[in-house]
Design an enzyme around this catalytic site. Structure first.
Site, PDB file in Angstrom:
ATOM      1  CE  LYS A 193       1.904   0.275  10.852  1.00 27.98           C
ATOM      2  NZ  LYS A 193       2.120   0.870   9.517  1.00 27.98           N
ATOM      3  CB  SER A 220       2.751  -2.286   7.527  1.00 34.14           C
ATOM      4  OG  SER A 220       2.835  -0.882   7.648  1.00 34.14           O
ATOM      5  CB  SER A 245       1.564   0.989   5.376  1.00 35.97           C
ATOM      6  OG  SER A 245       2.518   0.026   5.014  1.00 35.97           O
TER       7      SER A 245
END
Ligand SMILES: *[C@@H]1O[C@H](CO)[C@@H](O)[C@H](O)[C@H]1NC(C)=O
Ligand SMILES: *[C@@H]1O[C@H](CO)[C@@H](O)[C@H](O)[C@H]1NC(C)=O
Ligand SMILES: *[C@@H]1O[C@H](CO)[C@@H](O)[C@H](O)[C@H]1NC(C)=O
Ligand SMILES: *[C@@H]1O[C@H](CO)[C@@H](O)[C@H](O)[C@H]1NC(C)=O
Ligand SMILES: *[C@@H]1O[C@H](CO)[C@@H](O)[C@H](O)[C@H]1NC(C)=O
Length: 547
Positions: free
Chosen positions: A105, A187, A211
């Protein structure tokens, strides 16, 4: 004679297959152990593996279905692969992750000397000088993993404001591979999308509030949201030290457990990790197909059936009930209902959410400012949250989508660690943990709680800092009615996956992995439906011309 002839024929076919490279694993689904076996066998090497993933990314990321799952590929990944191949030839693999590509990420920092940016999706951090790798990345490298690149994400881990999940200034709108234009959730959107169709072997995401859990659910992958304090956050662009946690997103529970084993551990740079039990558990020992036998699982029905929290979707309810039946058949004892005592007063749910917002907003301002102050150089001149807000206002074409509400401004207006903040921390803990998850587990002597991932499931665990393991549960049917959830996204949609959550107390990952693995192995839902064909890359390992 016939038998002999037959086996001779089989042998011949086998030989032909080898030279025609038919034994190579399909990268849509290849597991770490498939890849490790092929690498160890010499069927292919890590240079070929990285090249194959790069080719797959090239096909679908910005071209074709434009999934926008990957922000950057690592210019030194092939070099790392080459060195790790050479090392394998001499000394053998360091660990199960030796030579295995991992996508990160974008909020997970990597030393900028390598060339990758670490920006949480924001142009304001582009080319910021990150002095060293985050701790989890150091651990991956020590284990011999290859850093493949950075995944797109909801900007600032969905703390940007009221923007669609999977959107960032740098990445644009990422999309689900099971229905183009469907919500990938966030996310850790890119990490989950990329893993779902084999643009990488595995990936890392982070969770503050849903997330890892939610994108894993929406993209048909396995996510482990570890207890806050099991994995170090040092070097990760923060929201809140009370809730942030780094975890694996993978195509199987086994792969996720392998990655978790590598990234977990005490780190002097993140003192929350000092609370984890020692010695660290062996997550691999939890991979037991009979892991549901005798397990005691509770269903927090009250929250689950609350329309405003879950939509009380009949399709989800049926899929969940079928999963419950499977687990019962596998020997689990189901306690239904097993409610969180704190949810008896429905108002408490709002109280928890308000407490969470205040803690996150307060922590974000302080911890982001701290993160920025540790960067030796930021070319955009952004050195504080206030600067980020200014940067966005000065670059609306890059950073301000139409009609969004700026959450960053709300965080900027918080007043530090004041009395309201400490009260919110205490209230949240009381309602989510003490009188929430822990009370429900204790009241019925449970190993875990189970819930479908969409809706309420991640909320108490977020505030409590407790773990969740999510595995594929089902796919929305073809006749589902789509609803708009962003300028470019809909949810649900035909074929969009949903997951099942195993929810436990602090540091109960071993138990949750055991339950999730047994369920996964029994149901094998992941391959029951594939991504839409345009989103399935054709590039595979190419070993033609190897000597
Ligand atoms: C990092 O961002 C800079 C500025 O946009 C760009 O030139 C560079 O290629 C990026 N790094 C990678 C690995 O994409
Ligand atoms: C971590 O350090 C901070 C600052 O010194 C301290 O307030 C906090 O209690 C520590 N947390 C843990 C879990 O040790
Ligand atoms: C459902 O949850 C909402 C939000 O927390 C709450 O306001 C509402 O009272 C709940 N409804 C029921 C029937 O419990
Ligand atoms: C922005 O909000 C206005 C007012 O609510 C609405 O009319 C308009 O359609 C919205 N624009 C977009 C692109 O969502
Ligand atoms: C979708 O199809 C299923 C199975 O055929 C049916 O039970 C359900 O009512 C349908 N739903 C809608 C919204 O048409």
């Amino acid at each position: 004679m016939l038998f002999r002839l037959f086996s001779l024929l089989l042998f011949k076919v086998h030989v032909v297959c080898r030279t025609a490279a038919i034994l190579l694993p399909d990268l849509y689904e290849a597991s770490i152990s498939d890849l490790q076996a092929g690498l160890q066998n010499g069927d292919f090497d890590s240079v070929e593996l990285v090249s194959a993933y790069f080719a797959r990314i090239e096909e679908v990321n910005l071209k074709g279905p434009q999934l926008r799952a990957v922000l950057e590929i690592n210019p030194s990944a092939l070099g790392q692969a080459k060195a790790l191949d050479a090392e394998r030839a001499i000394r053998g693999p360091r660990t199960k992750l030796h030579g295995i590509p991992v996508l990160l990420k974008d909020s997970i920092g990597t030393a900028s000397t390598e060339g990758l940016n670490s920006t949480a999706g924001s142009f304001s951090l582009l080319k910021s000088v990150v002095p060293e790798d985050s701790t989890v990345v150091k651990k991956l490298r020590q284990a011999g993993a290859i850093i493949l690149g950075k995944a797109s994400m909801s900007e600032w881990a969905q703390f940007r404001g009221d923007v669609a999940a999977g959107w960032s200034g740098r990445g644009g709108q990422s999309t689900n591979a099971y229905f183009l234009g469907a919500d990938p959730c966030g996310s850790s959107s890119g990490s989950a999308i990329a893993t779902s169709i084999g643009l990488t072997a595995v990936s890392l995401g982070t969770e503050t509030s849903g997330s890892i859990t939610c994108p894993s659910s929406n993209n048909n992958v396995v996510g482990i949201k570890p207890t806050v304090g099991l994995t170090s956050r040092s070097g990760v662009i923060p929201i809140s030290e009370h809730q942030d946690t780094v975890g694996p997103i993978a195509r199987s529970v086994e792969d996720a457990a392998i990655v978790l084993s590598v990234i977990a551990g005490i780190d002097a740079r993140d003192n929350f990790t000092s609370t984890q039990p020692q010695p660290i558990s062996d997550f691999m020992k939890a991979l037991d197909v009979n892991g549901l036998k005798g397990a005691r699982l509770g269903i927090p029905r009250r929250a689950f059936l609350n329309e405003s929290l879950t939509g009380n979707d009949p399709f989800v309810n049926v899929a969940f009930q079928m999963a419950v039946n499977v687990m019962r058949e596998m020997g689990a004892v189901i306690v239904d209902p097993a409610d969180l005592p704190s949810t008896e007063d429905p108002e408490n749910l709002n109280t928890v959410l308000e407490a969470e917002s205040l803690v996150e907003a307060t922590d974000f301002k302080i911890q982001l400012n701290q993160y920025l102050s540790n960067l030796p150089q930021i070319p955009t001149g952004v050195h504080s949250l206030a600067d980020v807000i200014n940067f966005n206002d000065k670059n609306p074409n890059l950073e301000e989508p139409v009609n969004f509400t700026d959450h960053l401004v709300e965080a900027q207006e918080t007043n530090g660690f004041n009395q309201a903040y400490f009260e919110a921390l205490t209230t949240g803990r009381e309602l989510a943990a003490t009188n929430g998850i822990d009370a429900a587990l204790a009241a019925h002597d449970l190993d875990a709680l189970i819930l479908p991932a969409p809706g309420f499931a991640f909320i108490p665990s977020a505030v409590a800092g407790y773990p969740i393991v999510t595995v594929p549960l089902d796919f929305y049917p073809d006749n589902v009615t789509t609803k708009s959830v962003g300028p470019l996204t809909v949810y649900p949609a035909p074929g969009v996956p949903l997951g099942l959550c195993f929810i436990g107390t602090a540091f109960s990952e071993v138990e949750l992995i055991r339950l999730a693995f047994a369920f996964e192995q029994k149901t094998k839902t992941r391959l029951k439906r594939k991504a839409v064909s345009a989103a399935v890359p054709k590039a595979q390992l190419d070993v033609v011309g190897r000597v």
